[in-house]
Design an enzyme around this catalytic site. Structure first.
Site, PDB file in Angstrom:
ATOM      1  N   TYR A 145     -46.771 -13.060   4.146  1.00 25.05           N
ATOM      2  CA  TYR A 145     -46.618 -11.932   3.217  1.00 25.05           C
ATOM      3  C   TYR A 145     -46.851 -10.606   3.932  1.00 25.05           C
ATOM      4  CZ  TYR A 145     -47.272  -9.237  -1.141  1.00 25.05           C
ATOM      5  OH  TYR A 145     -47.178  -8.326  -2.167  1.00 25.05           O
ATOM      6  N   LYS A 149     -43.955  -7.973   4.994  1.00 26.02           N
ATOM      7  CA  LYS A 149     -43.862  -6.635   4.393  1.00 26.02           C
ATOM      8  C   LYS A 149     -43.879  -5.562   5.485  1.00 26.02           C
ATOM      9  CE  LYS A 149     -43.833  -7.354  -0.170  1.00 26.02           C
ATOM     10  NZ  LYS A 149     -42.760  -6.899  -1.064  1.00 26.02           N
ATOM     11  N   ARG A 186     -53.677 -14.909  -9.527  1.00 29.49           N
ATOM     12  CA  ARG A 186     -54.364 -13.663  -9.210  1.00 29.49           C
ATOM     13  C   ARG A 186     -55.652 -13.558 -10.026  1.00 29.49           C
ATOM     14  NH1 ARG A 186     -49.230  -9.605  -8.502  1.00 29.49           N
ATOM     15  NH2 ARG A 186     -48.203 -11.108  -9.858  1.00 29.49           N
ATOM     16  N   TYR A 204     -64.196 -16.904  -5.303  1.00 27.15           N
ATOM     17  CA  TYR A 204     -64.015 -17.403  -3.934  1.00 27.15           C
ATOM     18  C   TYR A 204     -64.876 -16.560  -3.005  1.00 27.15           C
ATOM     19  CZ  TYR A 204     -59.866 -19.295  -6.261  1.00 27.15           C
ATOM     20  OH  TYR A 204     -59.014 -19.914  -7.142  1.00 27.15           O
ATOM     21  N   ASP A 206     -68.646 -14.946  -1.802  1.00 29.40           N
ATOM     22  CA  ASP A 206     -69.875 -14.512  -2.484  1.00 29.40           C
ATOM     23  C   ASP A 206     -69.626 -13.466  -3.560  1.00 29.40           C
ATOM     24  OD1 ASP A 206     -69.318 -12.243  -1.037  1.00 29.40           O
ATOM     25  OD2 ASP A 206     -71.026 -12.413   0.336  1.00 29.40           O
TER      26      ASP A 206
HETATM   27  P1  NAD Z   1     -43.527 -11.374  -9.410  1.00 29.12           P
HETATM   28  O1  NAD Z   1     -43.697 -12.651  -8.670  1.00 29.12           O
HETATM   29  O2  NAD Z   1     -43.921 -11.325 -10.843  1.00 29.12           O
HETATM   30  O3  NAD Z   1     -42.035 -10.855  -9.313  1.00 29.12           O
HETATM   31  C1  NAD Z   1     -41.223 -11.042  -8.184  1.00 29.12           C
HETATM   32  C2  NAD Z   1     -39.820 -11.361  -8.665  1.00 29.12           C
HETATM   33  O4  NAD Z   1     -38.954 -11.513  -7.521  1.00 29.12           O
HETATM   34  C3  NAD Z   1     -39.747 -12.675  -9.452  1.00 29.12           C
HETATM   35  O5  NAD Z   1     -39.060 -12.482 -10.672  1.00 29.12           O
HETATM   36  C4  NAD Z   1     -38.981 -13.608  -8.515  1.00 29.12           C
HETATM   37  O6  NAD Z   1     -38.262 -14.607  -9.206  1.00 29.12           O
HETATM   38  C5  NAD Z   1     -38.099 -12.634  -7.761  1.00 29.12           C
HETATM   39  N1  NAD Z   1     -37.620 -13.123  -6.466  1.00 29.12           N
HETATM   40  C6  NAD Z   1     -38.358 -13.649  -5.467  1.00 29.12           C
HETATM   41  N2  NAD Z   1     -37.566 -13.988  -4.430  1.00 29.12           N
HETATM   42  C7  NAD Z   1     -36.282 -13.658  -4.793  1.00 29.12           C
HETATM   43  C8  NAD Z   1     -35.017 -13.757  -4.154  1.00 29.12           C
HETATM   44  N3  NAD Z   1     -34.888 -14.273  -2.925  1.00 29.12           N
HETATM   45  N4  NAD Z   1     -33.914 -13.322  -4.821  1.00 29.12           N
HETATM   46  C9  NAD Z   1     -34.027 -12.795  -6.088  1.00 29.12           C
HETATM   47  N5  NAD Z   1     -35.202 -12.677  -6.724  1.00 29.12           N
HETATM   48  C10 NAD Z   1     -36.315 -13.106  -6.091  1.00 29.12           C
HETATM   49  O7  NAD Z   1     -44.339 -10.268  -8.581  1.00 29.12           O
HETATM   50  P2  NAD Z   1     -44.697  -8.765  -8.976  1.00 29.12           P
HETATM   51  O8  NAD Z   1     -46.147  -8.684  -9.172  1.00 29.12           O
HETATM   52  O9  NAD Z   1     -43.785  -8.285 -10.039  1.00 29.12           O
HETATM   53  O10 NAD Z   1     -44.340  -8.017  -7.609  1.00 29.12           O
HETATM   54  C11 NAD Z   1     -43.123  -7.321  -7.424  1.00 29.12           C
HETATM   55  C12 NAD Z   1     -43.097  -6.635  -6.068  1.00 29.12           C
HETATM   56  O11 NAD Z   1     -44.225  -5.754  -5.933  1.00 29.12           O
HETATM   57  C13 NAD Z   1     -43.172  -7.609  -4.888  1.00 29.12           C
HETATM   58  O12 NAD Z   1     -42.327  -7.133  -3.863  1.00 29.12           O
HETATM   59  C14 NAD Z   1     -44.618  -7.526  -4.455  1.00 29.12           C
HETATM   60  O13 NAD Z   1     -44.786  -7.829  -3.098  1.00 29.12           O
HETATM   61  C15 NAD Z   1     -44.953  -6.072  -4.759  1.00 29.12           C
HETATM   62  N6  NAD Z   1     -46.393  -5.886  -4.982  1.00 29.12           N
HETATM   63  C16 NAD Z   1     -46.998  -6.309  -6.139  1.00 29.12           C
HETATM   64  C17 NAD Z   1     -48.365  -6.123  -6.311  1.00 29.12           C
HETATM   65  C18 NAD Z   1     -49.071  -6.525  -7.571  1.00 29.12           C
HETATM   66  O14 NAD Z   1     -50.284  -6.315  -7.686  1.00 29.12           O
HETATM   67  N7  NAD Z   1     -48.394  -7.070  -8.573  1.00 29.12           N
HETATM   68  C19 NAD Z   1     -49.123  -5.536  -5.283  1.00 29.12           C
HETATM   69  C20 NAD Z   1     -48.478  -5.165  -4.119  1.00 29.12           C
HETATM   70  C21 NAD Z   1     -47.115  -5.321  -3.972  1.00 29.12           C
HETATM   71  N1  UDP Z   2     -60.443 -14.409  -6.440  1.00 27.93           N
HETATM   72  C1  UDP Z   2     -61.515 -15.121  -6.931  1.00 27.93           C
HETATM   73  N2  UDP Z   2     -61.280 -16.082  -7.873  1.00 27.93           N
HETATM   74  C2  UDP Z   2     -60.033 -16.358  -8.368  1.00 27.93           C
HETATM   75  C3  UDP Z   2     -58.927 -15.620  -7.846  1.00 27.93           C
HETATM   76  C4  UDP Z   2     -59.173 -14.660  -6.875  1.00 27.93           C
HETATM   77  O1  UDP Z   2     -62.661 -14.907  -6.536  1.00 27.93           O
HETATM   78  O2  UDP Z   2     -59.911 -17.251  -9.239  1.00 27.93           O
HETATM   79  C5  UDP Z   2     -60.699 -13.345  -5.444  1.00 27.93           C
HETATM   80  C6  UDP Z   2     -59.888 -13.486  -4.155  1.00 27.93           C
HETATM   81  O3  UDP Z   2     -60.585 -14.292  -3.226  1.00 27.93           O
HETATM   82  C7  UDP Z   2     -59.800 -12.034  -3.702  1.00 27.93           C
HETATM   83  C8  UDP Z   2     -59.777 -11.242  -5.003  1.00 27.93           C
HETATM   84  O4  UDP Z   2     -60.266 -12.116  -6.014  1.00 27.93           O
HETATM   85  O5  UDP Z   2     -60.941 -11.675  -2.967  1.00 27.93           O
HETATM   86  C9  UDP Z   2     -58.390 -10.746  -5.413  1.00 27.93           C
HETATM   87  O6  UDP Z   2     -57.500 -11.853  -5.384  1.00 27.93           O
HETATM   88  P1  UDP Z   2     -55.989 -11.767  -5.879  1.00 27.93           P
HETATM   89  O7  UDP Z   2     -55.358 -13.089  -5.591  1.00 27.93           O
HETATM   90  O8  UDP Z   2     -55.933 -11.280  -7.279  1.00 27.93           O
HETATM   91  O9  UDP Z   2     -55.330 -10.599  -5.011  1.00 27.93           O
HETATM   92  P2  UDP Z   2     -55.321 -10.201  -3.452  1.00 27.93           P
HETATM   93  O10 UDP Z   2     -56.222 -11.108  -2.676  1.00 27.93           O
HETATM   94  O11 UDP Z   2     -53.909 -10.317  -3.057  1.00 27.93           O
HETATM   95  O12 UDP Z   2     -55.848  -8.815  -3.464  1.00 27.93           O
END
Ligand code: NAD
Ligand code: UDP
Length: 314
Positions: A145, A149, A186, A204, A206
């Site tokens: 990931y 990115k 998440r 996950y 402390d």
């Molecule tokens: P999500 O998983 O809900 O949505 C992603 C969508 O992309 C899904 O509908 C999935 O089916 C589609 N997809 C994946 N691969 C595909 C492909 N090859 N062709 C067509 N569609 C495809 O995730 P989200 O939370 O909505 O995230 C959207 C974007 O924002 C992502 O690029 C993610 O990396 C970025 N982002 C999200 C967060 C967050 O906190 N939600 C944080 C940082 C970055």
């Molecule tokens: N986390 C946790 N318990 C859960 C899911 C996540 O303690 O059931 C923790 C995870 O280890 C991380 C933080 O929460 O430190 C945020 O995790 P998430 O998967 O939401 O997002 P990201 O790690 O991508 O920020």
């Protein structure tokens, strides 16, 4: 104006489509439902200004229509999802980014890329500003990931420098709200769902690791501003809420807000889990006059209400 949104059936993509439609845009959405859901866009299908194409963006994209803005948001975003689909995650951020950039070039369209705070890895600088290069393990399990990115960002900048594509990179920090999948892994949907069922809340490690959580409406407002404002060619923006919280305190807050009887339990830490994360948002504040408006308590209440409603029907 016409726009293309990839990942439109996902959490963020579906809200983006709603926002652009409400502002009078014609929206074409692509998705292959890898992690998205039909229900997220079902209500949009009746709108004559919305057109959905079931498509995998790692394939060549051809659309016979003028397009003004491309928003490339397709990609699994939850660690559980991207670890389930490591190769697909890398493909959508390499071939998918290449195809959408090539498409933007052919259409002479503006290009918005959904990047992530994960590109900063396990940061050694706090809070993280856009000029920080990050601290990423290139071969760790999360590299599918964060490195993907980073590659996408490099490709955006190459298209910007070589072809003068009007690109804008949005580094999105943890975002939450209604419409997240209950089982997407998440932390907020996990904790809320566990709290509502009075089950153990699983931390996950402390619980001293921190995150900064942005409510979805605030994020969408920021992306909209970044997309429609002129003279931001080649700019990079952190978008998030700088209210930093320890995961253990998040667990306690969710227990309290949902009147739960859950107990907190500790599980082994995740590999390469970043220890601290907090955005420096001074750039977007100064340039676009944006800052988040919805507090964590308020956003969590909206999310708890939503999960309570949908969980009852599962
Ligand atoms: P999500 O998983 O809900 O949505 C992603 C969508 O992309 C899904 O509908 C999935 O089916 C589609 N997809 C994946 N691969 C595909 C492909 N090859 N062709 C067509 N569609 C495809 O995730 P989200 O939370 O909505 O995230 C959207 C974007 O924002 C992502 O690029 C993610 O990396 C970025 N982002 C999200 C967060 C967050 O906190 N939600 C944080 C940082 C970055
Ligand atoms: N986390 C946790 N318990 C859960 C899911 C996540 O303690 O059931 C923790 C995870 O280890 C991380 C933080 O929460 O430190 C945020 O995790 P998430 O998967 O939401 O997002 P990201 O790690 O991508 O920020």
């Amino acid at each position: 104006m016409n726009i293309l949104i990839t990942g439109v059936a996902g959490f963020i993509g579906s809200y983006l489509a709603e926002k652009f439609l409400s502002e009078g845009f014609y929206v074409i959405g692509l998705d292959n439902f890898l992690t998205g859901k039909q229900e997220n866009i079902a209500h949009l299908l009746k709108n004559k200004n919305f057109h959905f194409i079931h498509y995998n963006v790692v394939n060549y994209i051809y659309i016979d229509k003028k397009i003004d803005i491309v928003l490339h948001f397709a990609c699994p975003a939850s660690p559980v999802d991207y670890l389930n689909y490591p190769i697909q995650t890398m493909k959508v951020n390499s071939l998918g980014t290449l195809n959408t950039l090539g498409f933007a070039k052919a259409k002479k369209a503006r290009y918005i890329f959904a990047s992530t705070s994960e590109i900063y890895g396990n940061p050694e600088k706090h809070p993280q500003s856009e000029d920080y290069f990050g601290n990423v393990n290139p071969v760790g399990i999360r590299s599918v990931y964060d490195e993907a990115k980073r590659f996408s960002e490099a490709m955006c900048m190459a298209y910007h420098r070589e072809h003068n594509i009007d690109i804008r990179i949005v580094r999105i920090f943890n975002t939450y709200g209604p419409r997240m999948r209950l089982n997407d892994g998440r932390v907020i949907p996990n904790f809320v769902y566990q709290a509502l069922k009075n089950e153990d809340i699983t931390i996950y490690g402390d619980g001293n690791q921190t995150r900064s959580f942005c409510y979805i409406d605030d994020l969408i407002e920021a992306i909209y501003k970044i997309s429609i404002t002129d003279n931001l060619n080649g700019e990079i923006f952190n978008v998030g809420n700088p209210q930093e919280i320890k995961i253990i305190d998040l667990a306690k807050k969710i227990i309290q807000l949902s009147n739960s009887k859950s107990k907190i339990v500790f599980k082994p830490p995740l590999e390469d889990d970043p220890k601290r994360r907090c955005p420096d948002i001074s750039k977007i504040k100064n340039k676009l006059n944006w800052e988040p408006k919805i507090s964590l308590d308020k956003g969590l209440k909206f999310t708890i209400d939503y999960i309570q409603k949908v969980a009852n029907y599962e």
